[in-house]
Design a protein around this motif. Structure first.
Motif, short mmCIF file in Angstrom:
data_model
loop_
_atom_site.label_atom_id
_atom_site.label_comp_id
_atom_site.label_asym_id
_atom_site.label_seq_id
_atom_site.Cartn_x
_atom_site.Cartn_y
_atom_site.Cartn_z
N ILE A 29 0.84 -1.20 0.00
CA ILE A 29 0.00 0.00 0.00
C ILE A 29 0.88 1.25 0.00
O ILE A 29 0.60 2.23 -0.71
N GLU A 30 1.96 1.21 0.78
CA GLU A 30 2.88 2.35 0.83
C GLU A 30 3.50 2.59 -0.54
O GLU A 30 3.66 3.75 -0.97
N ALA A 31 3.85 1.51 -1.24
CA ALA A 31 4.46 1.64 -2.56
C ALA A 31 3.48 2.25 -3.56
O ALA A 31 3.84 3.13 -4.35
N ARG A 32 2.25 1.80 -3.53
CA ARG A 32 1.24 2.34 -4.45
C ARG A 32 0.99 3.81 -4.17
O ARG A 32 0.85 4.62 -5.10
N THR A 33 0.94 4.17 -2.89
CA THR A 33 0.70 5.57 -2.52
C THR A 33 1.86 6.45 -2.97
O THR A 33 1.66 7.54 -3.52
N ALA A 34 3.09 5.95 -2.76
CA ALA A 34 4.28 6.70 -3.17
C ALA A 34 4.30 6.90 -4.69
O ALA A 34 4.67 7.97 -5.19
N LEU A 35 3.87 5.88 -5.43
CA LEU A 35 3.87 5.98 -6.89
C LEU A 35 2.85 7.00 -7.36
O LEU A 35 3.14 7.80 -8.26
N GLN A 36 1.67 7.02 -6.78
CA GLN A 36 0.67 8.01 -7.16
C GLN A 36 1.17 9.43 -6.87
O GLN A 36 0.98 10.36 -7.66
N GLY A 37 1.85 9.58 -5.74
CA GLY A 37 2.45 10.88 -5.42
C GLY A 37 3.54 11.25 -6.39
O GLY A 37 3.69 12.43 -6.75
N ASP A 70 10.21 10.54 -3.65
CA ASP A 70 9.68 10.05 -2.38
C ASP A 70 10.76 9.22 -1.67
O ASP A 70 11.39 8.36 -2.32
N PRO A 71 10.98 9.42 -0.37
CA PRO A 71 11.99 8.64 0.36
C PRO A 71 11.72 7.14 0.33
O PRO A 71 12.64 6.34 0.53
N PHE A 72 10.48 6.76 0.09
CA PHE A 72 10.16 5.33 0.01
C PHE A 72 11.00 4.64 -1.05
O PHE A 72 11.49 3.52 -0.85
N PHE A 73 11.21 5.32 -2.17
CA PHE A 73 11.96 4.71 -3.27
C PHE A 73 13.45 4.62 -2.94
O PHE A 73 14.15 3.73 -3.43
N VAL A 74 13.94 5.52 -2.10
CA VAL A 74 15.33 5.43 -1.65
C VAL A 74 15.51 4.16 -0.84
O VAL A 74 16.50 3.43 -1.00
N ASP A 75 14.56 3.88 0.04
CA ASP A 75 14.63 2.65 0.83
C ASP A 75 14.56 1.43 -0.06
O ASP A 75 15.28 0.44 0.14
#
Length: 257
Positions: A29-37, A70-75
């Motif tokens: 869910i976090e990945a999908r949200t980060a992608l939409q952002g 998005d920092p999510f993608f860095v992780d």
């Protein structure tokens, strides 16, 4: 996590293997949200999300420079499990060449057949010097635009080895949301057409190559100073942000002067 012997053998024999449920439901869910952002930020920056000549139509969404969005993608690009898969195929002398998203919305078409190693290195392609770690964000089926591949094409070391009837020989890679597909950079493939009415197929492509190959993306230019300063030191090296760029360093065993 390292590949099991079965997974390693599949990767070597078939040019890809599937690792199920590397993303749990929360991370998915976090990945999908980060992608939409990331899509919104790209559009807010006035940048294209569709590349004419590369993507068949405007229903194919392509997002570059994820690490700056998005920092999510860095992780995710530095995920330890993913990196262990990269090392399994191409060794520890590697860099991050690119990190992109590809979303096939209903009505999207299929792009040209290609191998990712052929885009950054001339033939012959005798060694697995590149690998894609593909994060699957939606159940991926043939009907909704699953990645299609040409069987045994990672064993072709020259472009003229590609058969004329390649389009007819392509097969879909189907995988559940949360899975990871490890794909040899020599495997010839393409995006599939999304023939559904309301299904979106989202994928994240972490592309890693041996350090002597010039990266697809210039992170020195693409990343903001704020993003650069926030990155872990090892990732800075993998992105070519250090003074020595992609000169090989045994980073894990090097000593600071």
């Amino acid at each position: 996590m390292t590949l099991s012997k079965i997974q390693h053998d599949e990767l070597v024999k078939n040019g890809f293997c599937i690792l199920p449920t590397l993303l749990n439901q929360e991370r998915l869910i976090e990945a999908r949200t980060a992608l939409q952002g990331a899509i919104k930020k790209t559009m807010d920056r006035g940048l294209a999300t569709h590349i004419p000549g590369l993507d068949p139509n405007e229903h194919n969404i392509r997002i570059f420079n994820l690490l700056d969005l998005d920092p999510f993608f860095v992780d995710l690009i530095g995920d330890a499990e993913a990196l262990s898969i990269v090392e399994d195929l191409i060794g520890n002398d590697f860099i991050v060449s690119n990190f992109t998203a590809n979303i096939a919305r209903p009505g999207s078409g299929s792009m040209e057949i290609h191998s990712d190693l052929s885009l950054v290195h001339p033939p012959p392609w005798n060694e697995p010097w590149a690998i894609n770690i593909i994060w699957v964000l939606n159940d991926m089926r043939e009907e909704n635009g699953a990645t299609r591949y040409l069987p045994d094409s990672h064993k072709m070391n020259q472009p003229d080895a590609l058969p004329k009837e390649a389009d007819e020989l392509m097969r879909p890679i189907e995988a559940e949301a949360g899975s990871v597909i490890a794909m040899d950079g020599r495997l010839w493939h393409t995006s599939g057409a999304n023939l559904t009415q309301n299904e979106e197929r989202g994928l994240l492509f972490g592309y890693y190559t041996r350090s002597f190959i010039r990266p697809q993306w210039n992170f020195n230019t693409g990343l903001s100073d704020e993003t650069k300063s926030s990155l872990p030191e090892q990732l800075k090296y993998r992105l070519g942000l250090e003074l020595t760029a992609n000169t090989y360093t045994d980073y894990d065993n090097r000593t600071e002067q």
